[in-house]
Design a protein around this motif. Structure first.
Motif, PDB file in Angstrom:
ATOM      1  N   ARG A  12      59.870  80.844  12.365  1.00 48.49           N
ATOM      2  CA  ARG A  12      60.749  82.005  12.277  1.00 48.49           C
ATOM      3  C   ARG A  12      60.270  82.902  11.145  1.00 48.49           C
ATOM      4  O   ARG A  12      60.125  82.455  10.011  1.00 48.49           O
ATOM      5  CB  ARG A  12      62.198  81.585  12.006  1.00 48.49           C
ATOM      6  N   ASP A  36      63.166  85.973  13.512  1.00 50.05           N
ATOM      7  CA  ASP A  36      62.762  85.846  14.914  1.00 50.05           C
ATOM      8  C   ASP A  36      61.513  84.979  15.033  1.00 50.05           C
ATOM      9  O   ASP A  36      60.676  84.920  14.122  1.00 50.05           O
ATOM     10  CB  ASP A  36      62.484  87.232  15.520  1.00 50.05           C
ATOM     11  N   TRP A  37      61.372  84.321  16.209  1.00 50.89           N
ATOM     12  CA  TRP A  37      60.225  83.438  16.432  1.00 50.89           C
ATOM     13  C   TRP A  37      58.940  84.243  16.495  1.00 50.89           C
ATOM     14  O   TRP A  37      58.837  85.249  17.198  1.00 50.89           O
ATOM     15  CB  TRP A  37      60.401  82.648  17.721  1.00 50.89           C
ATOM     16  N   THR A  38      57.924  83.760  15.773  1.00 49.88           N
ATOM     17  CA  THR A  38      56.616  84.403  15.737  1.00 49.88           C
ATOM     18  C   THR A  38      55.552  83.328  15.891  1.00 49.88           C
ATOM     19  O   THR A  38      55.607  82.292  15.227  1.00 49.88           O
ATOM     20  CB  THR A  38      56.401  85.164  14.415  1.00 49.88           C
ATOM     21  N   ARG A  75      55.639  87.846  19.236  1.00 50.16           N
ATOM     22  CA  ARG A  75      56.891  88.021  18.498  1.00 50.16           C
ATOM     23  C   ARG A  75      58.028  88.126  19.511  1.00 50.16           C
ATOM     24  O   ARG A  75      57.943  88.879  20.493  1.00 50.16           O
ATOM     25  CB  ARG A  75      56.807  89.289  17.665  1.00 50.16           C
ATOM     26  N   SER A  76      59.090  87.352  19.291  1.00 47.17           N
ATOM     27  CA  SER A  76      60.224  87.333  20.206  1.00 47.17           C
ATOM     28  C   SER A  76      61.451  87.871  19.475  1.00 47.17           C
ATOM     29  O   SER A  76      61.857  87.322  18.453  1.00 47.17           O
ATOM     30  CB  SER A  76      60.473  85.908  20.695  1.00 47.17           C
ATOM     31  N   PHE A  77      62.032  88.953  20.007  1.00 57.66           N
ATOM     32  CA  PHE A  77      63.175  89.594  19.380  1.00 57.66           C
ATOM     33  C   PHE A  77      64.442  89.342  20.205  1.00 57.66           C
ATOM     34  O   PHE A  77      64.405  89.400  21.443  1.00 57.66           O
ATOM     35  CB  PHE A  77      62.971  91.109  19.272  1.00 57.66           C
ATOM     36  N   ALA A  78      65.544  89.091  19.522  1.00 54.39           N
ATOM     37  CA  ALA A  78      66.831  89.008  20.209  1.00 54.39           C
ATOM     38  C   ALA A  78      67.203  90.389  20.733  1.00 54.39           C
ATOM     39  O   ALA A  78      67.107  91.387  20.016  1.00 54.39           O
ATOM     40  CB  ALA A  78      67.902  88.506  19.253  1.00 54.39           C
ATOM     41  N   ALA A  95      71.127  85.971  21.772  1.00 50.07           N
ATOM     42  CA  ALA A  95      70.040  84.995  21.677  1.00 50.07           C
ATOM     43  C   ALA A  95      69.457  84.642  23.041  1.00 50.07           C
ATOM     44  O   ALA A  95      68.299  84.250  23.138  1.00 50.07           O
ATOM     45  CB  ALA A  95      70.536  83.732  20.972  1.00 50.07           C
ATOM     46  N   ARG A 116      65.930  88.185  25.320  1.00 51.04           N
ATOM     47  CA  ARG A 116      64.918  88.420  24.308  1.00 51.04           C
ATOM     48  C   ARG A 116      63.860  89.400  24.800  1.00 51.04           C
ATOM     49  O   ARG A 116      63.585  89.490  26.000  1.00 51.04           O
ATOM     50  CB  ARG A 116      64.250  87.107  23.882  1.00 51.04           C
TER      51      ARG A 116
END
Length: 343
Positions: free
Chosen positions: A266, A270-272, A302-305, A310, A313
């Motif tokens: 994170r 956000d997950w990267t 890169r994953s954005f909400a 949640a 994405r």
């Protein structure tokens, strides 16, 4: 809050970030006792354990569907080779340069389309599960009549042993098409993995043996073998290492060695994921010269909400690739940008 759960006969306090990053077999191991009983778990952890078991397909009292998911989402991508053409517009033969038809030369541009995927897990018994996954993607160039498509399906049978070792057998099929090319691949794979704890980190090691049949500029089969190691530290950083070897195939340039490295964490909420890969391909000849290629890639995802939700994405992936082949016609490099949505 950490969950103190037994693993391999000892107590281990796994953090929520570690559990969130763990692959299915490793999440199961965190539950303790192979994840197949409530023994030793606190009253707070038992419902979490049972829910996770259901998602993984283990612990079924009778055969049946344990988990199902599907999704369809739009895709927008910048592609450095929208038609699957050659990297150069000329070819050197006998000391003379000959121009290729413009239709055979690779072109870059924006492409848009849809992707769809589905996954299902069936519990066959307490320690046996069946996974089915299918994915498809089709994009069309916004500036010309050029289409790229890819479809794949994979079926895996998994069994979790008493020693927390998971054995799997899989078959898969992939078909890909561009304006200038088409390829198909069918694989059969046998693998096993085992989780363990090292210095307060969750870890999982695995090996595989694979045979695949390929139809792309000819038909051939190849054996491959390799291994992988995943390590997840208490701070919530996942490290994935992989390596593979491929057997030589007469008259075809195939993967002979491959190494991969991935880091997932994170970043700013956000997950990267950062991924690197290098692959050496050898075999066959091209215009009278033995083929030897080195393909490298660097990818940032890169994953954005989406609007604070949640479960929705926006995924953005930037990938730089380079193929050094020794012949200008086969050399390749470029940067692609892929934007998709997950529902």
């Amino acid at each position: 809050m950490a969950l103190g759960l037994g693993l391999g006969g000892g107590a281990f306090a796994a953090t929520p970030e570690q559990v969130a990053l763990a692959a299915p077999a490793l999440r199961l191991a965190v539950l303790g006792d192979g994840g197949l009983s409530d023994g030793g778990l606190s009253a707070q952890a038992r419902p979490v354990a049972r829910a996770l078991l259901q998602r993984l397909g283990y612990g079924a009292a009778a055969p049946g569907l344990m988990q199902y998911r599907w999704g369809v989402a739009p895709v927008l991508t910048y592609d450095p080779n929208i038609n699957g053409g050659y990297a150069d517009s000329t070819v050197l033969l006998g000391g003379l340069n000959f121009a290729l038809s413009p239709a055979l030369v690779g072109r870059s541009g924006l492409m848009g389309g849809l992707r769809a995927d589905t996954e299902a897990t069936f519990g066959l018994s307490g320690r046996v599960a069946l996974d089915l996954a299918a994915r498809g993607r089709m994009v069309r160039a916004l500036s010309e009549d050029s289409v790229k498509s890819e479809a794949s399906a994979r079926l895996c049978l998994r069994r979790m042993g008493r020693a927390l070792t998971e054995v799997r057998g899989c078959i898969d099929r992939t078909i890909a098409r561009t304006q200038l090319s088409a390829s198909a691949q069918t694989g059969v794979e046998l693998g096993l993995s085992h989780p363990f704890v090292a210095s307060q980190a969750l870890a999982e090691a695995g090996v595989f043996l694979r045979h695949q049949r390929v139809s792309s500029g000819g038909r051939f089969g190849q054996w491959q073998a390799g291994g992988a190691l995943t390590r997840i530290g208490p701070a919530g950083v996942r490290l994935d290492l992989g390596a593979a070897l491929g057997a030589p195939v007469a008259d075809h340039a195939v993967m002979r060695q491959r190494v991969t490295l991935g880091v997932l964490a994170r970043v700013l909420g956000d997950w990267t994921r950062l991924s690197l890969g290098a692959e050496q391909r050898r075999g066959g000849v091209f215009l009278g010269t033995p083929r030897q290629e080195i393909a490298t890639s660097l990818s940032l995802q890169r994953s954005f909400a989406w609007r604070g939700r949640a479960d929705r994405r926006l995924d953005v992936t930037v990938t730089a690739t380079r193929v050094a082949a020794g012949q200008a016609l086969l050399n390749r490099q470029g940067i692609s940008v892929d934007v998709g949505m997950s529902f």
